[in-house]
Design an enzyme around this catalytic site. Structure first.
Site, PDB file in Angstrom:
ATOM      1  N   GLY A  96      51.022   0.053  10.630  1.00  0.00           N
ATOM      2  CA  GLY A  96      52.204   0.697  11.208  1.00  0.00           C
ATOM      3  C   GLY A  96      51.937   2.095  11.710  1.00  0.00           C
ATOM      4  O   GLY A  96      50.802   2.567  11.776  1.00  0.00           O
TER       5      GLY A  96
ATOM      6  N   GLY B 270      44.676   1.220   6.825  1.00  0.00           N
ATOM      7  CA  GLY B 270      44.750   1.326   5.377  1.00  0.00           C
ATOM      8  C   GLY B 270      43.677   0.532   4.665  1.00  0.00           C
ATOM      9  O   GLY B 270      42.645   0.178   5.254  1.00  0.00           O
ATOM     10  N   ASP B 271      43.927   0.203   3.392  1.00  0.00           N
ATOM     11  CA  ASP B 271      42.885  -0.439   2.594  1.00  0.00           C
ATOM     12  C   ASP B 271      42.529  -1.823   3.125  1.00  0.00           C
ATOM     13  O   ASP B 271      41.357  -2.211   3.130  1.00  0.00           O
ATOM     14  CB  ASP B 271      43.307  -0.522   1.126  1.00  0.00           C
ATOM     15  CG  ASP B 271      44.635  -1.238   0.939  1.00  0.00           C
ATOM     16  OD1 ASP B 271      45.338  -1.462   1.938  1.00  0.00           O
ATOM     17  OD2 ASP B 271      44.975  -1.568  -0.209  1.00  0.00           O
TER      18      ASP B 271
ATOM     19  N   THR C 131      47.157   5.738   5.913  1.00  0.00           N
ATOM     20  CA  THR C 131      48.193   5.172   5.063  1.00  0.00           C
ATOM     21  C   THR C 131      49.201   6.251   4.718  1.00  0.00           C
ATOM     22  O   THR C 131      48.826   7.325   4.231  1.00  0.00           O
ATOM     23  CB  THR C 131      47.609   4.567   3.777  1.00  0.00           C
ATOM     24  OG1 THR C 131      48.673   4.277   2.862  1.00  0.00           O
ATOM     25  CG2 THR C 131      46.622   5.509   3.106  1.00  0.00           C
TER      26      THR C 131
ATOM     27  N   ASP D 292      51.371   6.128   2.421  1.00  0.00           N
ATOM     28  CA  ASP D 292      51.599   6.187   0.974  1.00  0.00           C
ATOM     29  C   ASP D 292      50.553   7.008   0.240  1.00  0.00           C
ATOM     30  O   ASP D 292      50.701   7.252  -0.962  1.00  0.00           O
ATOM     31  CB  ASP D 292      51.619   4.772   0.383  1.00  0.00           C
ATOM     32  CG  ASP D 292      52.833   3.974   0.825  1.00  0.00           C
ATOM     33  OD1 ASP D 292      53.781   4.586   1.348  1.00  0.00           O
ATOM     34  OD2 ASP D 292      52.829   2.746   0.656  1.00  0.00           O
TER      35      ASP D 292
ATOM     36  N   MET E 219      59.360   5.996   0.963  1.00  0.00           N
ATOM     37  CA  MET E 219      58.268   5.033   1.021  1.00  0.00           C
ATOM     38  C   MET E 219      57.330   5.207  -0.168  1.00  0.00           C
ATOM     39  O   MET E 219      57.169   6.297  -0.695  1.00  0.00           O
ATOM     40  CB  MET E 219      57.497   5.185   2.334  1.00  0.00           C
ATOM     41  CG  MET E 219      58.336   4.967   3.571  1.00  0.00           C
ATOM     42  SD  MET E 219      57.379   4.956   5.097  1.00  0.00           S
ATOM     43  CE  MET E 219      56.672   3.312   5.035  1.00  0.00           C
TER      44      MET E 219
ATOM     45  N   ARG F  64      55.112   1.796  -1.854  1.00  0.00           N
ATOM     46  CA  ARG F  64      55.156   0.435  -2.396  1.00  0.00           C
ATOM     47  C   ARG F  64      54.553   0.372  -3.797  1.00  0.00           C
ATOM     48  O   ARG F  64      55.140  -0.177  -4.716  1.00  0.00           O
ATOM     49  CB  ARG F  64      54.412  -0.528  -1.477  1.00  0.00           C
ATOM     50  CG  ARG F  64      55.008  -0.658  -0.091  1.00  0.00           C
ATOM     51  CD  ARG F  64      54.216  -1.646   0.741  1.00  0.00           C
ATOM     52  NE  ARG F  64      54.243  -2.985   0.165  1.00  0.00           N
ATOM     53  CZ  ARG F  64      55.195  -3.875   0.388  1.00  0.00           C
ATOM     54  NH1 ARG F  64      56.197  -3.573   1.182  1.00  0.00           N
ATOM     55  NH2 ARG F  64      55.150  -5.071  -0.165  1.00  0.00           N
TER      56      ARG F  64
ATOM     57  N   GLU G  53      60.185   3.086  -3.035  1.00  0.00           N
ATOM     58  CA  GLU G  53      60.593   1.711  -2.751  1.00  0.00           C
ATOM     59  C   GLU G  53      60.016   0.692  -3.733  1.00  0.00           C
ATOM     60  O   GLU G  53      60.580  -0.380  -3.924  1.00  0.00           O
ATOM     61  CB  GLU G  53      60.183   1.328  -1.325  1.00  0.00           C
ATOM     62  CG  GLU G  53      58.686   1.384  -1.065  1.00  0.00           C
ATOM     63  CD  GLU G  53      58.327   1.004   0.356  1.00  0.00           C
ATOM     64  OE1 GLU G  53      58.976   0.097   0.905  1.00  0.00           O
ATOM     65  OE2 GLU G  53      57.398   1.621   0.918  1.00  0.00           O
TER      66      GLU G  53
ATOM     67  N   ARG H  60      57.955   8.461   9.007  1.00  0.00           N
ATOM     68  CA  ARG H  60      56.637   8.173   9.563  1.00  0.00           C
ATOM     69  C   ARG H  60      56.642   8.147  11.085  1.00  0.00           C
ATOM     70  O   ARG H  60      55.582   8.176  11.698  1.00  0.00           O
ATOM     71  CB  ARG H  60      56.119   6.837   9.030  1.00  0.00           C
ATOM     72  CG  ARG H  60      56.756   5.611   9.648  1.00  0.00           C
ATOM     73  CD  ARG H  60      56.115   4.350   9.135  1.00  0.00           C
ATOM     74  NE  ARG H  60      56.477   3.191   9.959  1.00  0.00           N
ATOM     75  CZ  ARG H  60      56.021   1.964   9.759  1.00  0.00           C
ATOM     76  NH1 ARG H  60      55.184   1.729   8.776  1.00  0.00           N
ATOM     77  NH2 ARG H  60      56.387   0.979  10.538  1.00  0.00           N
TER      78      ARG H  60
END
Length: 492
Positions: free
Chosen positions: A147, A194-195, A223, A225, A268, A270, A324, A384
């Site tokens: 994203g 990201g990962d 990322t 997060d 945000m 997760r 979240e 974001r």
């Protein structure tokens, strides 16, 4: 042996020529299939810095006259490199102090016990005196996955500008699928994600190494997060925290403008609650912060409902921030969604913010002794989809330049990031083996608890014993080494 000086100012390697074979059609992990490329952004960026438009824009990106140094005739030493036969880097002209020594390393852990092993070190990022690729040989591509993230456009732009203005690379493309690497005969791949994306990049790197292909595969963690391990932080995180405070401020205004007002803000996060934690620390208006790493309960002594009632009686209002991913185990429907995933392979989560808001309303409506006014704010995607702030813009620039230096020097199979304040080349497996999470027995979480005065919702003795066991295990298994996976060379 005297190397011939190439017209661009780089020494050509007379004994080596890159011959590229075809890349296979790789199969990616589920989380890295969703590939997007910002082709319009990269194309527009490259158009803006095309040849013949040096003037003011060129001076802006060439404060040390790098372009002029490339064109001018420079005399260089021709000693061979200890690892590969490279060409001289004219990036900083004759200012040798700007180059990074190939043996420089960055420690992963800087706070240790007196008798602790030295630990893992990574190659320090930065320009090398000898580079592997000549500019005319480079055919680079940029891939982004996942994203939006503040600073993404800056990273793409700075990779293009770094390759073009610092190294004279003219062929920089955007690709959407890996087949394009084969079709376009690319030898440098820059992957942002990201990962899951870094795992896909690792697959590409391993296959290239198995086939002996001269392709530099480099990554930049992306990322929102901040859940990538080893690195200090991911780009865009500071901007996200700053924007999250706007939502918190709005919730605070709403809450204190009415009797027994409660503002609930969902942010945000997760599996990692870094945005919620740092936004709470920065705000000073938050009374309770709930994150995935810290379990909590609602009813009973020391529960959330008891704390809310106490806070309302003392202050007349309160603000709750919830990540979240927090409280998912408490949701009645969570078991139904436990095995469901989205298109990127992420577990589908229930809306914890709406659930918590309704639970609070239901609880106080049953008491019949205190009426509340609750306002729920969900800025999840707003934080974001904004331009990066000044701090993130600088960080994005440094990341982009560091990854370009690494690829041009012949390193491959690495991701770049800041480790204890120094940029380093980190092997893919180091950033994909686990997720970075808030450690609730560390000092940062303790600072948050002292700021909000919220209960810890956990057995502190049990958590401390668990942390001590993990520390003892790390010390027992500790070794002193330089992680050579981060310094894989594209050998001649």
């Amino acid at each position: 042996m005297t190397a011939r000086l190439h017209p661009s100012g780089y020494q050509r390697r007379p004994d080596h020529f890159l011959s590229l074979a075809s890349l296979p059609n790789f199969s990616f992990p589920a989380r890295s299939i969703c590939l997007k490329f910002w082709v319009a952004v990269a194309a527009q960026t490259f158009k803006l810095i095309s040849p013949g438009r040096e003037s003011d824009r060129g001076c802006r990106w060439c404060p040390l006259g790098w372009r002029r140094a490339v064109i001018g005739a420079v005399r260089w030493r021709t000693e061979g490199h200890s690892h590969f036969k490279g060409c001289a880097n004219v990036l900083f002209g004759t200012a040798q102090q700007y180059f990074v020594n190939v043996d420089d390393s960055v420690a992963q852990t800087i706070v240790v016990h007196k008798d602790s092993p030295r630990g893992t070190h990574f190659r320090r990022a930065g320009p090398r005196q000898k580079v592997y690729f000549e500019p005319d040989d480079v055919h680079a591509c940029i891939v982004t996955c996942g994203g939006l993230c503040p600073g993404l456009n800056t990273v793409i732009r700075e990779i293009v500008c770094g390759l073009y203005y610092m190294y004279g690379v003219h062929r920089i493309l955007g690709i959407e699928i890996v087949d394009s690497i084969q079709d376009r005969r690319i030898n440098q791949v820059y992957i942002l994600g990201g990962d899951g994306t870094q795992k896909g990049a690792s697959v590409i790197f391993e296959e290239c190494r198995r086939r002996g292909l001269k392709v530099a595969v480099a990554g930049i963690p992306k990322t929102i997060d901040n859940d990538i391990p080893v690195i200090d932080k991911s780009f865009g995180f500071d901007t996200a925290v700053e924007e999250a405070q706007r939502a918190i401020n709005a919730a605070h205004v709403e809450a204190e403008s009415i009797e027994n007002g409660i503002g609930v803000v969902k942010l945000m996060g997760r599996y990692s609650g870094f945005i919620a934690m740092y936004a709470t620390l920065a705000s000073r208006d938050v009374d309770c912060c709930l994150i995935p790493e810290s379990p909590f309960y609602l009813e009973g002594a020391g529960g959330l409902f008891e704390y809310i009632e106490k806070r309302l009686k003392e202050n007349g209002h309160m603000v709750i921030v919830i990540a979240e991913g927090a409280g998912q185990e408490l949701l009645a429907e969570s078991m139904l969604a436990m095995n469901h995933q989205d298109a990127s392979g992420n577990k589908l989560l229930q809306d914890s913010g709406l659930w918590l808001s309704q639970k609070i309303k239901d609880h106080f409506s049953k008491l019949n002794k205190m009426s509340i006014n609750l306002k729920y704010i969900d800025p999840t995607y707003m934080i974001r989809a904004i331009p990066s702030n000044a701090s993130d813009n600088v960080y994005c620039t440094l990341l982009a330049h560091s990854v370009v230096h690494g690829a041009m020097a012949g390193y491959t199979g690495f991701t770049v990031g800041s480790v204890n304040g120094r940029h380093a080349y980190i092997p893919f497996h180091r950033v994909t083996e686990r997720q970075n999470k808030v450690v609730i027995t560390d000092r940062m979480w303790a600072r948050l608890l002292s700021s909000t005065n919220q209960p810890s919702f956990l057995d502190l003795k049990e958590e401390t014993e668990k942390k001590e066991e993990e520390t003892e295990s790390q010390l027992a298994n500790g070794v002193t080494h330089l992680d050579e996976t981060a310094s894989v060379w594209l050998k001649v």
